[in-house]
Design a protein around this motif. Structure first.
Motif, PDB file in Angstrom:
ATOM      1  N   GLY A  22      30.582  -6.412   4.058  1.00 17.89           N
ATOM      2  CA  GLY A  22      31.564  -5.520   3.463  1.00 17.89           C
ATOM      3  C   GLY A  22      32.806  -6.273   3.020  1.00 17.89           C
ATOM      4  N   PRO A  47      32.276  -0.817   3.596  1.00 17.29           N
ATOM      5  CA  PRO A  47      30.899  -1.194   3.256  1.00 17.29           C
ATOM      6  C   PRO A  47      30.686  -1.277   1.749  1.00 17.29           C
ATOM      7  N   LEU A  96      28.329  -0.121   9.846  1.00 18.59           N
ATOM      8  CA  LEU A  96      28.617  -0.530   8.475  1.00 18.59           C
ATOM      9  C   LEU A  96      27.389  -0.344   7.588  1.00 18.59           C
TER      10      LEU A  96
END
Length: 348
Positions: A22, A47, A96
């Motif tokens: 991310g 993300p 995530l």
């Protein structure tokens, strides 16, 4: 003290405590500390493919220490807190990968040289979590819901945050939550003091006492170390503010807990102030899931259950589960599937 929030984007390779893949930011923001507003720090990871609803997952970490270098946001490969970070990062990767924006507060004093660490201070920990969520929501996902998760010290912190949460809290998960009681109430009724508990400990078992004492000294102006700390105790209290938990653990090798206190130690003020922070006095807002490992010997599972019973008597609903074949640290890595299934009811 400046109150503006500073966002510094960093490659995820330079932030090993953040999940990979991310966009990572180290954030310096203002939150309410034990004695007033102070700068705090943390990580926010966005993300590559966020959920449509922009939901945030907040992670409150377990004890790493009180020193600036104990901050997960400053962690580099090879640092002493590396015995904890990779396990937590692997766990956060699940959040995530599921599209959640991940926030990770460091807590008061961790990551900020000019601010002393306060450890288990209810309002300070709550503010560190809530304010970072608010900052992340305002920047990336206005009005987003958030999932509030914490482990050990962070389990306590997450419950504290849910007592007076930032807007749009969807659910809280506390994994193996700690507490602030130096001596549980049943032992107190028998006249057992913190000094008596400390005398039963040696070496590794002593490691949390200097952190608790240093944290209380920094949090409460009424706590005077001259009332209870021996010369050796004062030395370890100072080290607790300079070192991470693994380094402090090495320092207490061969030390008896009784060595930390003077012969007529008066810990009543410190004990009373810490007791006023304890879990059973909170009123966490639901939905609420509490998890403990079925082989966890670090926390007192019976004390956790007693706290839940106190809350339930007040009308607070708690979903309590034990994670099979799990010790303290294993309760994090082995419980994500349980968490994901449970939280799906509230965030989809």
């Amino acid at each position: 003290m400046p109150t503006s929030t500073e966002w510094t984007q960093i490659p995820d390779s330079e932030a090993p405590a953040a999940p990979r893949g991310g966009t990572v930011y180290r954030v310096r923001y203002t939150a309410e500390g034990a004695r007033g507003p102070v700068p705090m720090t943390g990580l926010v990871t966005v993300p590559p493919a966020p959920r449509d609803d922009g939901t945030i997952a907040s992670w409150a970490h377990g004890t790493t220490g009180l020193s600036t270098s104990s901050a997960p946001s400053l962690y580099k490969e090879g640092d002493p807190i590396g015995r904890y970070i990779p396990h937590w990062t692997a766990y956060l990767q699940h959040w995530l990968d599921a599209g959640f924006i991940v926030t990770q507060p460091d807590y008061e004093g961790l990551g900020v040289d000019e601010v002393p660490g306060t450890y288990m201070h209810r309002a300070s920990l709550a503010s560190s979590i809530n304010r970072l969520v608010e900052e992340a929501a305002a920047r990336f996902s206005p009005g987003a819901r958030w999932v509030n998760v914490g482990f050990s010290q962070g389990g306590y912190a997450a419950l504290a945050a849910s007592d007076s949460p930032a807007d749009n809290l969807a659910a809280t998960i506390a994994i193996a939550p700690g507490d602030t009681e130096l001596v549980n109430k049943n032992l107190r009724l028998m006249g057992i003091r913190p000094v008596d508990v400390a005398k039963m400990l040696k070496g590794k078992g002593v490691r949390f006492f200097p952190i608790v004492m240093a944290g209380a000294i920094n949090a409460f102006e009424e706590v005077d170390p001259a009332d209870f700390a021996s010369e050796r105790g004062a030395e370890l209290i100072e080290k607790a503010q300079q070192l991470s938990l693994p380094e402090l653990t090495d320092e207490v090798e061969g030390v008896s807990g009784g060595e930390l206190f003077i012969s007529k130690a008066n810990t009543k003020t410190m004990q009373d102030l810490l007791d006023a922070q304890r879990l059973e006095l909170m009123a966490p807002q639901g939905p609420l899931l509490i998890l403990t490992g079925d082989n966890d010997t670090t926390i007192n599972r019976e004390a956790v259950k007693a706290t839940i019973a106190t809350w339930e008597a007040k009308g607070i609903t708690v979903d309590y589960r034990e994670v099979p074949d799990s010790d303290h640290n294993g309760s994090v890595r082995n419980s994500f599937d349980i968490q994901a299934e449970w939280v799906r009811q509230y965030v989809g």
